[in-house]
Design a protein around this motif. Structure first.
Motif, PDB file in Angstrom:
ATOM      1  N   GLY A 225     -14.557  13.092  89.206  1.00 15.65           N
ATOM      2  CA  GLY A 225     -15.408  12.662  88.104  1.00 15.65           C
ATOM      3  C   GLY A 225     -16.341  11.524  88.426  1.00 15.65           C
ATOM      4  N   VAL A 226     -16.114  10.832  89.544  1.00 15.40           N
ATOM      5  CA  VAL A 226     -17.036   9.768  89.967  1.00 15.40           C
ATOM      6  C   VAL A 226     -18.217  10.343  90.736  1.00 15.40           C
ATOM      7  N   ASP A 227     -18.130  11.617  91.107  1.00 18.88           N
ATOM      8  CA  ASP A 227     -19.217  12.259  91.837  1.00 18.88           C
ATOM      9  C   ASP A 227     -20.235  12.840  90.862  1.00 18.88           C
ATOM     10  N   LYS A 228     -21.503  12.735  91.205  1.00 18.56           N
ATOM     11  CA  LYS A 228     -22.579  13.115  90.283  1.00 18.56           C
ATOM     12  C   LYS A 228     -22.498  14.566  89.811  1.00 18.56           C
ATOM     13  N   PRO A 229     -22.197  15.554  90.671  1.00 13.33           N
ATOM     14  CA  PRO A 229     -22.148  16.931  90.173  1.00 13.33           C
ATOM     15  C   PRO A 229     -21.134  17.110  89.046  1.00 13.33           C
ATOM     16  N   VAL A 230     -19.955  16.513  89.182  1.00  8.30           N
ATOM     17  CA  VAL A 230     -18.935  16.631  88.136  1.00  8.30           C
ATOM     18  C   VAL A 230     -19.319  15.803  86.917  1.00  8.30           C
ATOM     19  N   SER A 231     -19.776  14.585  87.158  1.00  3.00           N
ATOM     20  CA  SER A 231     -20.170  13.722  86.041  1.00  3.00           C
ATOM     21  C   SER A 231     -21.273  14.380  85.214  1.00  3.00           C
ATOM     22  N   ASP A 232     -22.273  14.928  85.877  1.00  5.60           N
ATOM     23  CA  ASP A 232     -23.362  15.589  85.155  1.00  5.60           C
ATOM     24  C   ASP A 232     -22.848  16.777  84.358  1.00  5.60           C
ATOM     25  N   TYR A 233     -21.927  17.531  84.954  1.00  2.00           N
ATOM     26  CA  TYR A 233     -21.378  18.709  84.266  1.00  2.00           C
ATOM     27  C   TYR A 233     -20.622  18.284  83.002  1.00  2.00           C
ATOM     28  N   VAL A 234     -19.760  17.290  83.119  1.00  2.49           N
ATOM     29  CA  VAL A 234     -18.947  16.856  81.979  1.00  2.49           C
ATOM     30  C   VAL A 234     -19.811  16.231  80.892  1.00  2.49           C
ATOM     31  N   LEU A 235     -20.694  15.324  81.292  1.00  2.00           N
ATOM     32  CA  LEU A 235     -21.475  14.584  80.304  1.00  2.00           C
ATOM     33  C   LEU A 235     -22.602  15.409  79.694  1.00  2.00           C
ATOM     34  N   SER A 236     -22.928  16.529  80.298  1.00  2.00           N
ATOM     35  CA  SER A 236     -23.982  17.385  79.726  1.00  2.00           C
ATOM     36  C   SER A 236     -23.474  18.212  78.551  1.00  2.00           C
ATOM     37  N   GLN A 237     -22.173  18.235  78.345  1.00  2.71           N
ATOM     38  CA  GLN A 237     -21.613  18.988  77.225  1.00  2.71           C
ATOM     39  C   GLN A 237     -21.920  18.271  75.905  1.00  2.71           C
ATOM     40  N   GLU A 238     -22.386  19.022  74.941  1.00  4.39           N
ATOM     41  CA  GLU A 238     -22.700  18.409  73.642  1.00  4.39           C
ATOM     42  C   GLU A 238     -21.464  17.764  73.030  1.00  4.39           C
ATOM     43  N   SER A 239     -20.327  18.410  73.189  1.00  2.00           N
ATOM     44  CA  SER A 239     -19.088  17.859  72.629  1.00  2.00           C
ATOM     45  C   SER A 239     -18.709  16.542  73.301  1.00  2.00           C
ATOM     46  N   ALA A 240     -19.065  16.399  74.574  1.00  2.00           N
ATOM     47  CA  ALA A 240     -18.774  15.150  75.267  1.00  2.00           C
ATOM     48  C   ALA A 240     -19.607  14.010  74.709  1.00  2.00           C
ATOM     49  N   GLN A 241     -20.877  14.260  74.476  1.00  2.00           N
ATOM     50  CA  GLN A 241     -21.751  13.221  73.934  1.00  2.00           C
ATOM     51  C   GLN A 241     -21.335  12.830  72.520  1.00  2.00           C
ATOM     52  N   GLN A 242     -20.948  13.808  71.714  1.00  2.00           N
ATOM     53  CA  GLN A 242     -20.485  13.502  70.363  1.00  2.00           C
ATOM     54  C   GLN A 242     -19.223  12.653  70.407  1.00  2.00           C
ATOM     55  N   PHE A 243     -18.315  13.042  71.294  1.00  2.00           N
ATOM     56  CA  PHE A 243     -17.083  12.267  71.428  1.00  2.00           C
ATOM     57  C   PHE A 243     -17.383  10.836  71.868  1.00  2.00           C
ATOM     58  N   LEU A 244     -18.214  10.671  72.898  1.00  2.00           N
ATOM     59  CA  LEU A 244     -18.509   9.344  73.422  1.00  2.00           C
ATOM     60  C   LEU A 244     -19.151   8.450  72.359  1.00  2.00           C
ATOM     61  N   ASP A 245     -20.097   9.009  71.612  1.00  2.00           N
ATOM     62  CA  ASP A 245     -20.749   8.223  70.553  1.00  2.00           C
ATOM     63  C   ASP A 245     -19.736   7.784  69.505  1.00  2.00           C
ATOM     64  N   ASN A 246     -18.900   8.718  69.068  1.00  2.00           N
ATOM     65  CA  ASN A 246     -17.924   8.406  68.020  1.00  2.00           C
ATOM     66  C   ASN A 246     -16.847   7.438  68.518  1.00  2.00           C
ATOM     67  N   PHE A 247     -16.385   7.664  69.740  1.00  2.00           N
ATOM     68  CA  PHE A 247     -15.327   6.812  70.269  1.00  2.00           C
ATOM     69  C   PHE A 247     -15.840   5.397  70.507  1.00  2.00           C
ATOM     70  N   TYR A 248     -17.038   5.268  71.043  1.00  2.00           N
ATOM     71  CA  TYR A 248     -17.605   3.941  71.271  1.00  2.00           C
ATOM     72  C   TYR A 248     -17.738   3.183  69.943  1.00  2.00           C
ATOM     73  N   THR A 249     -18.246   3.858  68.929  1.00  2.00           N
ATOM     74  CA  THR A 249     -18.377   3.218  67.617  1.00  2.00           C
ATOM     75  C   THR A 249     -17.018   2.785  67.078  1.00  2.00           C
ATOM     76  N   MET A 250     -16.027   3.663  67.197  1.00  2.00           N
ATOM     77  CA  MET A 250     -14.688   3.331  66.715  1.00  2.00           C
ATOM     78  C   MET A 250     -14.113   2.128  67.449  1.00  2.00           C
ATOM     79  N   LEU A 251     -14.256   2.115  68.773  1.00  2.00           N
ATOM     80  CA  LEU A 251     -13.698   1.024  69.561  1.00  2.00           C
ATOM     81  C   LEU A 251     -14.363  -0.303  69.230  1.00  2.00           C
ATOM     82  N   MET A 252     -15.662  -0.289  69.064  1.00  2.00           N
ATOM     83  CA  MET A 252     -16.359  -1.521  68.710  1.00  2.00           C
ATOM     84  C   MET A 252     -15.954  -2.003  67.318  1.00  2.00           C
TER      85      MET A 252
END
Length: 308
Positions: A225-252
């Protein structure tokens, strides 16, 4: 291991009236016997901390006051306190309460390990547990767990050493304490694999196995996951971006609550199946977003990235 010299104890009465000025809070290392208290102390010593071991509780208060005084030559002090401190008139919880009344808030590092691991360590060293009396090792361990339960619950950092080598322990301690500042919150974001067991030393645990798994993409499987091909694949998922936005807001949003409770260290654990791909990429991205806050000290680690 350093102990408080008699010459220093003689100076204490002259120093106690001085106002604490240290910017780096003192540290108390405590926890289960056999869980690595002395090893943790050596790590801090190597990082330049003045470490004293198993002072009577009354002297522990005086040590911290002395080191917090204006003309103290010591700016980083730590105390190792194990179950032997119970032999004195009051224990570690009372020490912490007295220090709080004096405006000194120590950080508590609690070392823990599974019962089976502690038993094996005592057996290997041919030692008895300080609380086992005429009973078994397990009886002594159970007695100690009951006695230290309250301290563990309120500890700032809990490190489970069951599966850690001495080098792993150093890597677990150094990021938390090398840039210690009294006004910062310290966040550790760690990835892990559920098939290797869940972390015991965590505040927030998240399962990201709902995301598509790069393991099933042949050209991505060898990467992490630290390698760009995997990172790009994971983070390009719409569900990943939704999760990250929601989780970051919750944590803050949770930060104010953590601050109110006096919690300066927060450990966030992100899990996937093996701890190689999804959890690693998500942990890296959460760490990147958190690092944008000047009042946060952020560390990212990957527990299982090299495990099979």
């Amino acid at each position: 291991m350093l102990v408080l010299p008699a010459t220093i104890t003689g100076m204490i009465s002259e120093q106690l009236s001085m106002e604490p000025v240290t910017e780096i809070p003192p540290v108390i290392i405590t926890g289960m016997s056999g869980a690595g208290l002395s090893s943790a102390a050596r790590v801090l010593e190597d990082m330049g901390w003045y470490v004293s071991q198993n002072l009577p509780p009354q002297l522990a208060v005086e040590l911290f006051e002395l080191c917090a005084s204006e003309n103290s030559p010591v700016d980083k002090v730590a105390l190792v306190s194990d179950v032997r401190s119970l032999d004195f008139s009051y224990g570690l919880d009372t020490v912490i309460a007295i220090l709080a009344e004096k405006g000194i808030k120590p950080l508590v590092l609690f070392m823990d390990a599974r019962d089976d691991v502690l038993i094996k360590r005592f057996d290997n060293l041919r030692r008895t547990h300080p609380l086992q009396g005429s009973g078994t090792l397990l009886i002594g361990i159970e007695r100690e767990r009951e006695l230290v339960a309250g301290i563990k619950e309120s500890a700032d950092v809990v490190i489970d050493t069951s599966d850690l080598s001495i080098h792993d322990l150093r890597r677990a301690i150094e990021p938390n304490f090398e840039n210690l500042a009294a006004k910062q919150q310290h966040v550790t974001v760690q990835s892990f694999g559920f098939k290797h067991g869940t972390p015991r030393d965590t505040d927030i645990m998240v399962d990201v196995r709902f995301l598509p798994n790069p393991f099933w993409v042949p050209e991505l499987r060898p990467f992490r996951g630290v390698d760009k091909p995997v990172s790009d694949y994971v983070l390009s998922q719409e569900s990943a971006q939704q999760f990250l936005d929601n989780f970051y807001t919750m944590l803050m949003d949770m930060r104010d609550g953590f601050k109110h409770e006096g919690k300066k260290f927060i450990t966030v654990s992100i899990g996937c199946t093996g701890g190689h791909h999804r959890s690693v990429a998500i942990a890296e991205e959460i760490g990147r977003r958190l690092a944008g806050n000047d009042d946060l000290d952020v560390t990212v680690s990957h527990r299982d990235i090299n495990r099979h």
